[in-house]
Design a protein around this motif. Structure first.
Motif, short mmCIF file in Angstrom:
data_model
loop_
_atom_site.label_atom_id
_atom_site.label_comp_id
_atom_site.label_asym_id
_atom_site.label_seq_id
_atom_site.Cartn_x
_atom_site.Cartn_y
_atom_site.Cartn_z
N GLU A 35 -8.15 14.35 2.00
CA GLU A 35 -8.67 14.30 0.64
C GLU A 35 -7.53 14.21 -0.37
O GLU A 35 -7.64 13.50 -1.39
CB GLU A 35 -9.51 15.55 0.37
N TRP A 36 -6.46 14.93 -0.11
CA TRP A 36 -5.30 14.91 -0.99
C TRP A 36 -4.68 13.51 -1.03
O TRP A 36 -4.37 12.98 -2.12
CB TRP A 36 -4.29 15.95 -0.50
N LEU A 37 -4.51 12.88 0.12
CA LEU A 37 -3.92 11.55 0.18
C LEU A 37 -4.83 10.49 -0.43
O LEU A 37 -4.39 9.64 -1.21
CB LEU A 37 -3.61 11.19 1.64
N PHE A 38 -6.11 10.54 -0.11
CA PHE A 38 -7.04 9.54 -0.62
C PHE A 38 -7.22 9.65 -2.13
O PHE A 38 -7.49 8.64 -2.79
CB PHE A 38 -8.38 9.65 0.10
N ALA A 39 -7.11 10.85 -2.67
CA ALA A 39 -7.19 11.01 -4.12
C ALA A 39 -6.00 10.34 -4.80
O ALA A 39 -6.15 9.73 -5.88
CB ALA A 39 -7.24 12.50 -4.49
N ILE A 40 -4.82 10.42 -4.19
CA ILE A 40 -3.65 9.74 -4.74
C ILE A 40 -3.88 8.23 -4.78
O ILE A 40 -3.60 7.56 -5.78
CB ILE A 40 -2.39 10.08 -3.91
N PHE A 41 -4.39 7.69 -3.69
CA PHE A 41 -4.65 6.25 -3.64
C PHE A 41 -5.72 5.84 -4.65
O PHE A 41 -5.64 4.75 -5.24
CB PHE A 41 -5.08 5.85 -2.23
N ALA A 42 -6.69 6.70 -4.87
CA ALA A 42 -7.79 6.36 -5.78
C ALA A 42 -7.29 6.23 -7.22
O ALA A 42 -7.52 5.20 -7.87
CB ALA A 42 -8.90 7.40 -5.68
N PHE A 43 -6.63 7.29 -7.73
CA PHE A 43 -6.20 7.20 -9.13
C PHE A 43 -4.95 6.34 -9.29
O PHE A 43 -4.68 5.82 -10.38
CB PHE A 43 -5.99 8.59 -9.75
N GLY A 44 -4.19 6.12 -8.22
CA GLY A 44 -3.02 5.25 -8.32
C GLY A 44 -3.40 3.79 -8.44
O GLY A 44 -2.83 3.05 -9.25
N THR A 45 -4.37 3.35 -7.65
CA THR A 45 -4.78 1.94 -7.70
C THR A 45 -5.57 1.61 -8.96
O THR A 45 -5.54 0.46 -9.42
CB THR A 45 -5.64 1.60 -6.47
N CYS A 46 -6.24 2.60 -9.52
CA CYS A 46 -7.01 2.34 -10.75
C CYS A 46 -6.17 2.57 -12.01
O CYS A 46 -6.11 1.71 -12.89
CB CYS A 46 -8.25 3.23 -10.79
N GLY A 47 -5.53 3.73 -12.09
CA GLY A 47 -4.77 4.06 -13.30
C GLY A 47 -3.53 3.22 -13.50
O GLY A 47 -3.06 3.08 -14.64
N TYR A 49 -3.23 -0.04 -12.87
CA TYR A 49 -3.53 -1.47 -12.83
C TYR A 49 -3.20 -2.16 -14.15
O TYR A 49 -3.40 -1.60 -15.24
CB TYR A 49 -5.02 -1.69 -12.52
N SER A 50 -2.70 -3.38 -14.04
CA SER A 50 -2.52 -4.27 -15.18
C SER A 50 -2.75 -5.70 -14.69
O SER A 50 -2.25 -6.08 -13.63
CB SER A 50 -1.12 -4.14 -15.79
N GLY A 51 -3.51 -6.46 -15.44
CA GLY A 51 -3.85 -7.82 -15.03
C GLY A 51 -3.60 -8.82 -16.15
O GLY A 51 -3.35 -8.47 -17.30
N GLN A 52 -3.65 -10.07 -15.76
CA GLN A 52 -3.41 -11.16 -16.71
C GLN A 52 -4.24 -12.37 -16.32
O GLN A 52 -4.41 -12.67 -15.13
CB GLN A 52 -1.93 -11.54 -16.74
N LEU A 53 -4.75 -13.03 -17.33
CA LEU A 53 -5.42 -14.31 -17.13
C LEU A 53 -4.85 -15.32 -18.11
O LEU A 53 -4.32 -14.95 -19.17
CB LEU A 53 -6.94 -14.16 -17.32
N ARG A 54 -4.96 -16.57 -17.73
CA ARG A 54 -4.42 -17.65 -18.56
C ARG A 54 -5.47 -18.75 -18.70
O ARG A 54 -6.12 -19.12 -17.72
CB ARG A 54 -3.14 -18.23 -17.96
N VAL A 55 -5.59 -19.24 -19.91
CA VAL A 55 -6.47 -20.37 -20.20
C VAL A 55 -5.65 -21.42 -20.96
O VAL A 55 -4.59 -21.13 -21.53
CB VAL A 55 -7.69 -19.94 -21.03
N SER A 56 -6.18 -22.62 -20.98
CA SER A 56 -5.50 -23.74 -21.67
C SER A 56 -6.45 -24.39 -22.66
O SER A 56 -7.66 -24.49 -22.41
CB SER A 56 -5.01 -24.77 -20.65
#
Length: 291
Positions: A35-47, A49-56
């Motif tokens: 539970e301790w390890l999976f909680a780290i993965f849960a908030f690490g992958t969500c908190g 995150y940064s994304g980018q999209l491009r349009v022309s």
């Protein structure tokens, strides 16, 4: 002598420390570590995150075109605050637009549950390792642990479901085809708009998976925590006492079909109130008296 005492103390300390870590081999301690390890993965992958999209936007006037408009967004996904500039295709004019939607509540709720679950799992694991005897002797400790485990199981289910729904909305709001509908220049048939780059969703998809895995872990750990509570121990004692009492009622009792006494009388098991004596009438004694 001092060296021997120090060596003995060291060995005993090593044995004690090894004995305390034995709880991690039990389901109660092992699942807490997961539970301790999976909680780290849960908030690490969500908190994180940064994304980018491009349009022309390809205008009729090539000088006004912009073939790579970058739009950056990140946690907590307040998309209505994400702005970007696009050409109007009328001279060198530009307009500022914003994405649509605010999904911060679901994202922050999911991360908050993950952080608190991480902290509680860490504290619980430390207590299991170093204070396991006191944990089992104290009645309140297992009860508190049981209640918290049930609450976190429910909260993981709610937060993961809410975040999964919010993620689908984020994907729709940041779809390049949907973003092009916000650009006024793309509504003119003489201009050409297209998508250059789409966001990568592997990290956020992983966060949803870890959210539901955390729910499975916490829900499955309810039984092992419940076994440490006084409720389970009291029920076990009650069942054990009832079984012993039921076994005692079926003890065999002696059964006598009948008994003969020395006088020649016969007594059956149910006293029928009848005498069973048999005496010879007109026997030798009676004939002697007549003589």
């Amino acid at each position: 002598m001092d060296t021997a005492n120090q060596a003995t103390s060291f060995v005993s300390l090593q044995l004690a420390s090894a004995g305390t870590f034995q709880v991690l081999k039990l389901p109660l301690g092992f699942i807490r570590v997961l539970e301790w390890l999976f909680a780290i993965f849960a908030f690490g992958t969500c908190g994180g995150y940064s994304g980018q999209l491009r349009v022309s936007v390809d205008c009729m006037e090539k000088a006004s075109s912009n073939l790579s408009i970058a739009i950056d967004f990140a946690y907590p996904f307040r998309l209505h605050q994400v702005s970007f500039e696009v050409p109007v295709c009328e001279g060198m004019r530009r307009e500022r637009l914003f994405l649509i939607g605010d999904y911060s509540s679901s994202a922050e709720f999911f991360v908050t549950i993950a952080v608190f679950a991480f902290l509680y799992s860490l504290v619980a694991t430390v207590i299991y390792i170093f204070f396991h005897n006191k944990y089992r002797e104290n009645i309140r400790g297992p009860l508190i642990d049981f209640v918290v485990t049930v609450v976190f199981s429910f909260m993981w289910l709610v937060s993961s479901s809410a975040w999964a729904k919010a993620l689908s909305d984020v994907k729709l709001a940041t779809d390049p085809d949907e973003v092009q509908l916000l650009i006024s220049a793309c509504k003119d048939q003489t201009n050409k708009c297209g998508s250059v780059q789409e966001p990568r969703w592997s990290g956020l998809n992983t966060s949803v998976v870890f959210g539901f895995l955390n729910f499975v872990l916490w829900a499955g750990n309810i039984w092992f925590v419940f076994k440490e509570t006084g409720w389970h121990k009291g029920a076990a004692r009650f069942v054990g006492g009832a079984s012993e009492k039921q076994t005692g009622t079926f003890t065999q009792q002696p059964y006598n079909q009948g008994s003969f006494d020395q006088s020649g009388s016969y007594n059956s098991q149910g006293d029928l109130g009848q005498q069973s004596e048999y005496s010879q009438v007109g026997g030798p004694s009676s004939y002697a008296n007549q003589m």
